[in-house]
Enzyme design. Structure first.
Site, PDB file in Angstrom:
ATOM      1  CB  CYS A 112     -19.262   1.185   9.014  1.00  0.00           C
ATOM      2  SG  CYS A 112     -17.494   1.532   8.893  1.00  0.00           S
ATOM      3  NE  ARG A 118     -22.369  10.915   3.141  1.00  0.00           N
ATOM      4  CZ  ARG A 118     -22.983  11.732   2.296  1.00  0.00           C
ATOM      5  NH1 ARG A 118     -24.130  11.387   1.764  1.00  0.00           N
ATOM      6  NH2 ARG A 118     -22.445  12.897   1.972  1.00  0.00           N
ATOM      7  N   GLY A 149     -25.169  -2.637   3.791  1.00  0.00           N
ATOM      8  CA  GLY A 149     -23.931  -3.399   3.846  1.00  0.00           C
ATOM      9  C   GLY A 149     -22.780  -2.466   4.141  1.00  0.00           C
ATOM     10  CE  LYS A 173     -18.753   5.841  13.132  1.00  0.00           C
ATOM     11  NZ  LYS A 173     -19.034   6.539  11.890  1.00  0.00           N
ATOM     12  CG  PHE A 214     -19.722  11.268  12.253  1.00  0.00           C
ATOM     13  CD1 PHE A 214     -20.488  10.307  12.899  1.00  0.00           C
ATOM     14  CD2 PHE A 214     -19.042  12.198  13.039  1.00  0.00           C
ATOM     15  CE1 PHE A 214     -20.582  10.256  14.290  1.00  0.00           C
ATOM     16  CE2 PHE A 214     -19.134  12.167  14.425  1.00  0.00           C
ATOM     17  CZ  PHE A 214     -19.907  11.188  15.059  1.00  0.00           C
ATOM     18  CE  LYS A 266      -4.314  -0.445   2.163  1.00  0.00           C
ATOM     19  NZ  LYS A 266      -5.278  -0.376   3.240  1.00  0.00           N
TER      20      LYS A 266
HETATM   21  P1  NAD Z   1      -9.311  -0.082   6.393  1.00  0.00           P
HETATM   22  O1  NAD Z   1      -9.240  -1.543   6.581  1.00  0.00           O
HETATM   23  O2  NAD Z   1      -9.636   0.464   5.047  1.00  0.00           O
HETATM   24  O3  NAD Z   1      -7.909   0.578   6.823  1.00  0.00           O
HETATM   25  C1  NAD Z   1      -7.226   0.270   7.991  1.00  0.00           C
HETATM   26  C2  NAD Z   1      -5.720   0.301   7.678  1.00  0.00           C
HETATM   27  O4  NAD Z   1      -4.997   0.187   8.897  1.00  0.00           O
HETATM   28  C3  NAD Z   1      -5.248  -0.855   6.795  1.00  0.00           C
HETATM   29  O5  NAD Z   1      -4.594  -0.325   5.652  1.00  0.00           O
HETATM   30  C4  NAD Z   1      -4.261  -1.630   7.683  1.00  0.00           C
HETATM   31  O6  NAD Z   1      -3.175  -2.177   6.972  1.00  0.00           O
HETATM   32  C5  NAD Z   1      -3.801  -0.538   8.619  1.00  0.00           C
HETATM   33  N1  NAD Z   1      -3.238  -1.000   9.904  1.00  0.00           N
HETATM   34  C6  NAD Z   1      -3.736  -1.938  10.750  1.00  0.00           C
HETATM   35  N2  NAD Z   1      -2.948  -2.030  11.833  1.00  0.00           N
HETATM   36  C7  NAD Z   1      -1.943  -1.122  11.689  1.00  0.00           C
HETATM   37  C8  NAD Z   1      -0.824  -0.745  12.478  1.00  0.00           C
HETATM   38  N3  NAD Z   1      -0.585  -1.295  13.669  1.00  0.00           N
HETATM   39  N4  NAD Z   1      -0.009   0.226  12.008  1.00  0.00           N
HETATM   40  C9  NAD Z   1      -0.223   0.788  10.822  1.00  0.00           C
HETATM   41  N5  NAD Z   1      -1.281   0.483  10.024  1.00  0.00           N
HETATM   42  C10 NAD Z   1      -2.117  -0.471  10.465  1.00  0.00           C
HETATM   43  O7  NAD Z   1     -10.330   0.455   7.473  1.00  0.00           O
HETATM   44  P2  NAD Z   1     -11.275   1.759   7.354  1.00  0.00           P
HETATM   45  O8  NAD Z   1     -12.463   1.449   6.536  1.00  0.00           O
HETATM   46  O9  NAD Z   1     -10.432   2.929   6.987  1.00  0.00           O
HETATM   47  O10 NAD Z   1     -11.786   1.889   8.873  1.00  0.00           O
HETATM   48  C11 NAD Z   1     -10.914   2.295   9.883  1.00  0.00           C
HETATM   49  C12 NAD Z   1     -11.738   2.611  11.118  1.00  0.00           C
HETATM   50  O11 NAD Z   1     -12.562   3.741  10.872  1.00  0.00           O
HETATM   51  C13 NAD Z   1     -12.699   1.504  11.572  1.00  0.00           C
HETATM   52  O12 NAD Z   1     -12.771   1.500  12.967  1.00  0.00           O
HETATM   53  C14 NAD Z   1     -14.026   1.928  10.989  1.00  0.00           C
HETATM   54  O13 NAD Z   1     -15.118   1.435  11.723  1.00  0.00           O
HETATM   55  C15 NAD Z   1     -13.948   3.432  11.109  1.00  0.00           C
HETATM   56  N6  NAD Z   1     -14.760   4.172  10.122  1.00  0.00           N
HETATM   57  C16 NAD Z   1     -14.745   3.761   8.823  1.00  0.00           C
HETATM   58  C17 NAD Z   1     -15.473   4.498   7.877  1.00  0.00           C
HETATM   59  C18 NAD Z   1     -15.523   4.070   6.425  1.00  0.00           C
HETATM   60  O14 NAD Z   1     -16.276   4.674   5.678  1.00  0.00           O
HETATM   61  N7  NAD Z   1     -14.783   3.075   5.987  1.00  0.00           N
HETATM   62  C19 NAD Z   1     -16.162   5.654   8.264  1.00  0.00           C
HETATM   63  C20 NAD Z   1     -16.116   6.042   9.611  1.00  0.00           C
HETATM   64  C21 NAD Z   1     -15.398   5.284  10.531  1.00  0.00           C
HETATM   65  C1  UGA Z   2     -21.884   4.947   6.883  1.00  0.00           C
HETATM   66  C2  UGA Z   2     -22.406   6.251   7.511  1.00  0.00           C
HETATM   67  O1  UGA Z   2     -23.306   6.879   6.601  1.00  0.00           O
HETATM   68  C3  UGA Z   2     -21.252   7.206   7.825  1.00  0.00           C
HETATM   69  O2  UGA Z   2     -21.743   8.359   8.484  1.00  0.00           O
HETATM   70  C4  UGA Z   2     -20.263   6.481   8.732  1.00  0.00           C
HETATM   71  O3  UGA Z   2     -19.140   7.305   8.979  1.00  0.00           O
HETATM   72  C5  UGA Z   2     -19.807   5.205   8.072  1.00  0.00           C
HETATM   73  O4  UGA Z   2     -20.946   4.360   7.783  1.00  0.00           O
HETATM   74  C6  UGA Z   2     -18.913   4.403   8.951  1.00  0.00           C
HETATM   75  O5  UGA Z   2     -18.984   4.476  10.153  1.00  0.00           O
HETATM   76  O6  UGA Z   2     -18.135   3.682   8.324  1.00  0.00           O
HETATM   77  P1  UGA Z   2     -21.053   4.169   4.482  1.00  0.00           P
HETATM   78  O7  UGA Z   2     -21.024   2.807   5.079  1.00  0.00           O
HETATM   79  O8  UGA Z   2     -19.892   4.645   3.701  1.00  0.00           O
HETATM   80  O9  UGA Z   2     -21.271   5.266   5.643  1.00  0.00           O
HETATM   81  O10 UGA Z   2     -22.302   4.250   3.507  1.00  0.00           O
HETATM   82  P2  UGA Z   2     -23.830   4.706   3.603  1.00  0.00           P
HETATM   83  O11 UGA Z   2     -24.067   5.684   2.539  1.00  0.00           O
HETATM   84  O12 UGA Z   2     -24.224   5.072   4.963  1.00  0.00           O
HETATM   85  O13 UGA Z   2     -24.563   3.356   3.196  1.00  0.00           O
HETATM   86  C7  UGA Z   2     -24.496   2.201   4.002  1.00  0.00           C
HETATM   87  C8  UGA Z   2     -25.386   1.115   3.429  1.00  0.00           C
HETATM   88  O14 UGA Z   2     -26.759   1.471   3.562  1.00  0.00           O
HETATM   89  C9  UGA Z   2     -25.167   0.851   1.948  1.00  0.00           C
HETATM   90  O15 UGA Z   2     -25.247  -0.535   1.705  1.00  0.00           O
HETATM   91  C10 UGA Z   2     -26.319   1.589   1.275  1.00  0.00           C
HETATM   92  O16 UGA Z   2     -26.681   1.079   0.024  1.00  0.00           O
HETATM   93  C11 UGA Z   2     -27.419   1.403   2.299  1.00  0.00           C
HETATM   94  N1  UGA Z   2     -28.468   2.450   2.242  1.00  0.00           N
HETATM   95  C12 UGA Z   2     -28.173   3.727   2.546  1.00  0.00           C
HETATM   96  C13 UGA Z   2     -29.761   2.088   1.892  1.00  0.00           C
HETATM   97  O17 UGA Z   2     -30.063   0.908   1.616  1.00  0.00           O
HETATM   98  N2  UGA Z   2     -30.725   3.049   1.864  1.00  0.00           N
HETATM   99  C14 UGA Z   2     -30.464   4.343   2.171  1.00  0.00           C
HETATM  100  O18 UGA Z   2     -31.418   5.174   2.136  1.00  0.00           O
HETATM  101  C15 UGA Z   2     -29.161   4.689   2.518  1.00  0.00           C
END
Ligand code: NAD
Ligand code: UGA
Length: 432
Positions: free
Chosen positions: A262, A154, A259, A206, A152, A35
């Site tokens: 999160c 998306r 799905g 959260k 927060f 990465k």
């Molecule tokens: P991700 O899997 O995409 O990324 C996590 C990264 O951390 C990976 O690249 C992994 O290799 C790295 N990693 C793990 N352990 C490590 C270490 N010790 N040192 C350095 N790197 C390390 O995960 P994500 O989707 O970015 O989610 C991260 C967190 O944020 C989760 O807790 C998730 O719930 C939260 N979150 C995610 C979203 C989202 O939209 N994906 C939105 C809000 C909050």
């Molecule tokens: C969601 C939240 O919206 C973010 O605020 C949060 O930070 C994030 O999770 C997280 O904690 O990771 P995300 O998972 O990126 O964001 O996507 P969303 O747009 O929320 O959609 C989630 C799922 O719900 C998708 O599968 C989407 O298709 C579905 N969805 C969403 C519906 O079926 N109907 C809707 O009206 C909205």
């Protein structure tokens, strides 16, 4: 400010790019060498609209750096952001904290001056206390505060959400940490709502937010089932429901269930946490099981449309968990495909961005195609499972010529039913 980000994934990368764009000096750390090599070679490691341009610009301006060395990321930082994954434990389904604890432990030795450790990963209530204790134990001399700074954003709107947050929640009672975070988010002052709360409230906000949104989706999906039995139309019902400002018109799109990386894991983690605390959250538990059941039901509905065809060819449009992202974690499309594969069917699929990630999950169980035209060839039915804009403009005339049987199951209500029927298709949507 100097910022180190540990974890360069769907949260860490856009956050790093956004903070660099605001003028900060950002070092993104990840233990995944591939990465970091890709990012250092100018290649984005995930698809997120609009990210490429900001990424390139900030690397060019030398405000954005990538490394596998935690020391490099931490030693000069004013703020270290922890953004590693917190996936569900395969057995208990509680949030697996091994990565965040490892990241905190690796960070501790390099804390040589006052540093704010900001936890952006989604973590159960009380994790901030555990991280604090772990750092103190690893480096008793470290001068630091652990702040809960939930994210927060998306996927698909990561940069938009970074630059236009609805609110910024800061969980700490340290005034020094509050000053540091205020400096970080100074560009947002007057533009967004700041909430300074205690760390446990912040961690809970959260989960409470994600669980609420999941419940809202489950609610509209159940309402869609009701509409299907009664002649009402879920799109019209959602419009009427959402016009009440107390309810709000967002997150009322019926579909194949929620799905992503999160909602599924955070509802499970919330349910586990509540049980540990002696509280049974029935609404969340029902949402979790109802959502899983929904994907089985949708698979069954698609199969019901082709019961007259032996070994039908099903063309799937959409693999990512929603549009705008290549992320296929807990994608309803993939769950539906896996469910249909229990029966004698052939499945081909196309997705504008998600094919590589879907291949990691599905392997060679289905065929992957490079275009809509290819996937429709000789298909008996097309199932639209992700709401990509490309699918909205499906060319019915071309599709009719390409397909063996003209049937559509539209799990996202993307297409115009009348137009589909005008072109000879048997069309079934959701909640109509
Ligand atoms: P991700 O899997 O995409 O990324 C996590 C990264 O951390 C990976 O690249 C992994 O290799 C790295 N990693 C793990 N352990 C490590 C270490 N010790 N040192 C350095 N790197 C390390 O995960 P994500 O989707 O970015 O989610 C991260 C967190 O944020 C989760 O807790 C998730 O719930 C939260 N979150 C995610 C979203 C989202 O939209 N994906 C939105 C809000 C909050
Ligand atoms: C969601 C939240 O919206 C973010 O605020 C949060 O930070 C994030 O999770 C997280 O904690 O990771 P995300 O998972 O990126 O964001 O996507 P969303 O747009 O929320 O959609 C989630 C799922 O719900 C998708 O599968 C989407 O298709 C579905 N969805 C969403 C519906 O079926 N109907 C809707 O009206 C909205």
């Amino acid at each position: 400010m100097k910022i180190g980000i540990i974890g360069t994934g769907y949260v860490g990368l856009p956050t790093g790019v956004g903070l660099a764009e605001l003028g900060n000096d950002v070092i993104c750390v990840d233990l995944n060498t591939q990465k970091i090599n890709d990012l250092n070679n100018g290649k984005l490691t995930l698809y997120e609209q609009g990210l490429q341009e900001y990424f390139e610009n900030n690397v060019k301006q030398k405000r954005l750096h990538f490394t596998t060395s935690v020391q490099e990321g931490v030693q000069n930082a004013d703020i270290v952001i922890l953004a590693v994954g917190t996936p569900p434990d395969p057995e208990t389904k509680q949030a697996d904290l091994q990565y965040i604890f490892a990241a905190a432990q690796e960070t501790a030795p390099y804390l040589t001056h006052y540093t704010v450790i900001a936890v952006k990963s989604t973590v159960p209530v009380g994790t901030g206390d555990q991280i604090e204790a772990l750092i103190k134990k690893t480096n008793p001399k470290a001068d630091f505060d652990v702040v809960s700074l939930p994210e927060f954003l998306r996927e698909g709107f990561a940069l938009h959400d970074f630059f236009n947050p609805d609110r910024i929640v800061v969980g700490t009672q340290s005034s020094k940490a509050i000053e540091t975070i205020k400096q970080l988010y100074q560009p947002f002052e007057g533009k967004t709502k700041f909430l300074f709360v205690n760390r446990r409230s912040s961690e809970t906000i959260k989960y409470a937010s994600n669980a609420f949104l999941a419940i809202k989706i489950h609610y509209i999906n159940e309402m869609a089932d009701f509409c299907e039995k009664t002649g009402a139309d879920i799109s019209e019902v959602a419009q009427g429901l959402g016009a009440d400002t107390r309810i709000g018109n967002k997150f009322l799109k019926a579909g194949p269930g929620f799905g992503g990386s999160c909602f599924p894991k955070d509802t499970l983690a919330m349910s586990y946490m509540a049980k540990q605390a002696g509280v049974e959250m029935r609404l969340i538990n029902e949402t979790i099981s109802g959502n899983l059941q929904r994907q089985q039901n949708i698979a069954q509905k698609i199969l019901n449309m082709v019961t007259d065809i032996p070994n039908p060819k099903i063309a799937v449009l959409g693999l990512s968990f929603k549009d705008g992202t290549d992320d296929c974690r807990e994608s309803p499309a993939i769950r539906i495909i896996e469910e249909m594969l229990k029966f004698a069917v052939q499945i081909s699929a196309y997705d504008p961005k998600g094919i590589e990630n879907a291949k990691q999950i599905l392997g060679n169980k289905i065929k992957f195609n490079d275009s809509i035209e290819q996937v429709l060839e000789n298909a008996d039915i097309v199932a639209i499972l992700t709401e990509w804009a490309d699918f909205k403009t499906l060319d019915f005339e071309k599709a009719a010529l390409n397909m063996r049987n003209k049937r559509i199951f539209d799990a996202r209500n993307l297409l115009d039913a009348q137009n589909a029927e005008k072109h000879g298709f048997v069309y079934q949507g959701i909640g109509k």
